[in-house]
Design a protein around this motif. Sequence first.
Motif, short mmCIF file in Angstrom:
data_model
loop_
_atom_site.label_atom_id
_atom_site.label_comp_id
_atom_site.label_asym_id
_atom_site.label_seq_id
_atom_site.Cartn_x
_atom_site.Cartn_y
_atom_site.Cartn_z
N PRO A 30 14.63 27.44 7.50
CA PRO A 30 15.82 27.57 8.37
C PRO A 30 15.70 28.82 9.23
N LYS A 31 15.96 28.67 10.51
CA LYS A 31 15.92 29.76 11.48
C LYS A 31 14.54 30.41 11.57
N GLY A 32 13.49 29.64 11.21
CA GLY A 32 12.14 30.19 11.24
C GLY A 32 11.69 30.67 12.60
N LEU A 33 12.13 30.01 13.66
CA LEU A 33 11.76 30.39 15.02
C LEU A 33 12.99 30.69 15.88
N GLU A 34 14.06 31.07 15.22
CA GLU A 34 15.31 31.30 15.92
C GLU A 34 15.17 32.36 17.00
N GLY A 35 14.30 33.34 16.77
CA GLY A 35 14.13 34.41 17.75
C GLY A 35 13.59 33.96 19.08
N LEU A 36 13.02 32.75 19.15
CA LEU A 36 12.49 32.24 20.41
C LEU A 36 13.57 31.64 21.30
N ARG A 37 14.74 31.38 20.75
CA ARG A 37 15.82 30.83 21.58
C ARG A 37 16.18 31.82 22.68
N MET A 38 16.52 31.29 23.85
CA MET A 38 17.00 32.12 24.94
C MET A 38 18.40 32.64 24.60
N THR A 39 18.62 33.93 24.77
CA THR A 39 19.95 34.50 24.56
C THR A 39 20.77 34.37 25.84
N VAL A 40 22.06 34.63 25.73
CA VAL A 40 22.93 34.60 26.91
C VAL A 40 22.45 35.61 27.94
N GLU A 41 22.06 36.80 27.46
CA GLU A 41 21.58 37.84 28.38
C GLU A 41 20.30 37.38 29.09
N GLU A 42 19.41 36.72 28.37
CA GLU A 42 18.17 36.25 29.00
C GLU A 42 18.44 35.16 30.02
N LEU A 43 19.37 34.27 29.71
CA LEU A 43 19.72 33.23 30.68
C LEU A 43 20.37 33.82 31.93
N ASP A 44 20.92 35.04 31.79
CA ASP A 44 21.50 35.75 32.94
C ASP A 44 20.46 36.60 33.67
N GLY A 45 19.20 36.55 33.21
CA GLY A 45 18.14 37.26 33.92
C GLY A 45 17.78 38.61 33.36
N LYS A 46 18.25 38.96 32.16
CA LYS A 46 17.91 40.24 31.54
C LYS A 46 16.81 40.00 30.51
N TYR A 47 15.58 40.38 30.87
CA TYR A 47 14.42 40.00 30.08
C TYR A 47 13.76 41.18 29.37
N CYS A 205 13.91 24.79 22.71
CA CYS A 205 13.52 24.50 24.09
C CYS A 205 14.67 24.00 24.96
N ALA A 206 15.81 23.65 24.36
CA ALA A 206 16.89 23.01 25.11
C ALA A 206 17.35 23.84 26.29
N ASP A 207 17.34 25.17 26.16
CA ASP A 207 17.76 26.05 27.26
C ASP A 207 16.62 26.98 27.68
N MET A 208 15.39 26.55 27.51
CA MET A 208 14.24 27.37 27.85
C MET A 208 13.76 27.05 29.27
N PRO A 209 13.87 28.01 30.20
CA PRO A 209 13.45 27.75 31.58
C PRO A 209 11.99 27.33 31.69
N GLY A 210 11.11 27.97 30.90
CA GLY A 210 9.69 27.64 30.98
C GLY A 210 9.40 26.19 30.68
N LEU A 211 10.10 25.62 29.71
CA LEU A 211 9.91 24.21 29.37
C LEU A 211 10.41 23.31 30.50
N HIS A 212 11.55 23.65 31.09
CA HIS A 212 12.08 22.85 32.20
C HIS A 212 11.15 22.91 33.42
N ASP A 213 10.44 24.02 33.60
CA ASP A 213 9.49 24.12 34.71
C ASP A 213 8.30 23.18 34.53
N LEU A 214 8.12 22.63 33.32
CA LEU A 214 7.00 21.73 33.04
C LEU A 214 7.39 20.26 33.10
#
Length: 462
Positions: A30-47, A205-214
């Motif tokens: 459970p939550k093994g790769l949770e850290g890879l999810r895009m955060t709200v700040e990242e979706l707002d462009g803070k990387y 991947c549901a909110d991952m920009p890199g995946l949508h670019d593919l």
Amino acid sequence: MGSELFDTHTNTHLWGLEGISWLRKAWTRPKGLEGLRMTVEELDGKYTRIKATGLLKHSAWTPYLAGSEPYTDLVETVRTSVAHPAAVLEFAYDWRLPIAVNARLLAAAAREHLTAWRLHAAHDTARRHRVDEREARLVFVAHSMGGLVTRAALDDRYDSDLQGDTRGVITLGTPFHGAVKAAVILNTGRGTPVPLPHRRLRAICADMPGLHDLLPQYKSLRSNGDIRHLTPSDITSIGGNPELARNAARFHHSQKPISLPDHRSVVGINQPTWQNLTIRNGQVEAHLDGARAHADGTFIRDHNKNIKFFHVHGDGTVYKESAAIAPAVTTLPLQHGDIAKAQTALEAITEIIREDAHMGPPLGDSGCGLTAPDLVEAGRPWKITLSGIDSLAGISGRLTNLEDAKDQQELTLRWDNGQARADATVTALNLYRISIRTADGFTITQLVMADEPGLPLRESQE
């Protein structure tokens, strides 16, 4: 997913660690790769949270992608092909982010690297050994998404002189027109029972920009007897993010005027590869065949004016016509994860960097197609299927435990209902490599993860 990622906020390695046990835990806990999810700040462009710490140095496994091989051999090949190790820059990047973001970083890194190399003492020595004594220029060697990052980095809005300072671009299995597999990943687990690792991949991947670019940017959706482009509403219906889909479409449209200097592409062929898709009630059905067009852009149709479909194949992830956009193309019967590691591809890269030969023939030998599960249960038999062959003469197969090289088994190939197949069973909970050696000298590989019996579908792990 070819770069190692590190969370600077939690001081945690998120992706690319050595060890099969870590890889298994990452996908099944459970939550093994949770850290890879895009955060709200990242979706707002803070990387600022995630740092890419280097290229992949260990075999990795991801559902649907048949495993990723490390870039160690590729980097070593490049280093031994240049005048001095200082001429080489490895560029790792956060593959979750929009390609445009990583492109700006690559453009800046390439400019800084070229400037530093031209000031290096070994650069002057190398110049004196050339007839024209010209200054060095850049050669980009890029696998998969890296080719899209490279093309975007050569946008003159970032650095107007970078195109002129680039001698050549070598892309390996780059999905210039996108890949149906990206849509399948977004849709995984919506209303259908699938293994836990596959559902976990979709969740991150549901909110991952890199995946949508593919996502496919060509006409790939079969609808009402025709084929059309995917729309943001289509992406929403299968579980994606409509705004990210719109951004991806705008991004790809902006890339059309960008040319890649002396572009050479290495393209995987003969592997069964999804080319088209159908969406029914929010569920994606992927197809191993696709439509082809005449020179005027209209689809090829039969005598009843129905669209004809062709098995073009590819590297198992990127179908051939999405990757083969360069004037010079070398085709190899390889899987997507192995195309940057295979000896034949490395030899072609050496020739281009050294400027002493052109890439091989426009069409490679046939090899064979390889189809196998990406996830299996330890102790339970499963099948490996080969395609594109009419005889088993000269073909051999092996299954190797990547944690224990002594744990190997020869695969017994047989004909079964007109197809070449082999049965396999593994007992250890590890990552395995399937290797098929064909009569024409090619080795096709795929990575398979073995997990505990019953665990892949266990809902309690969510």
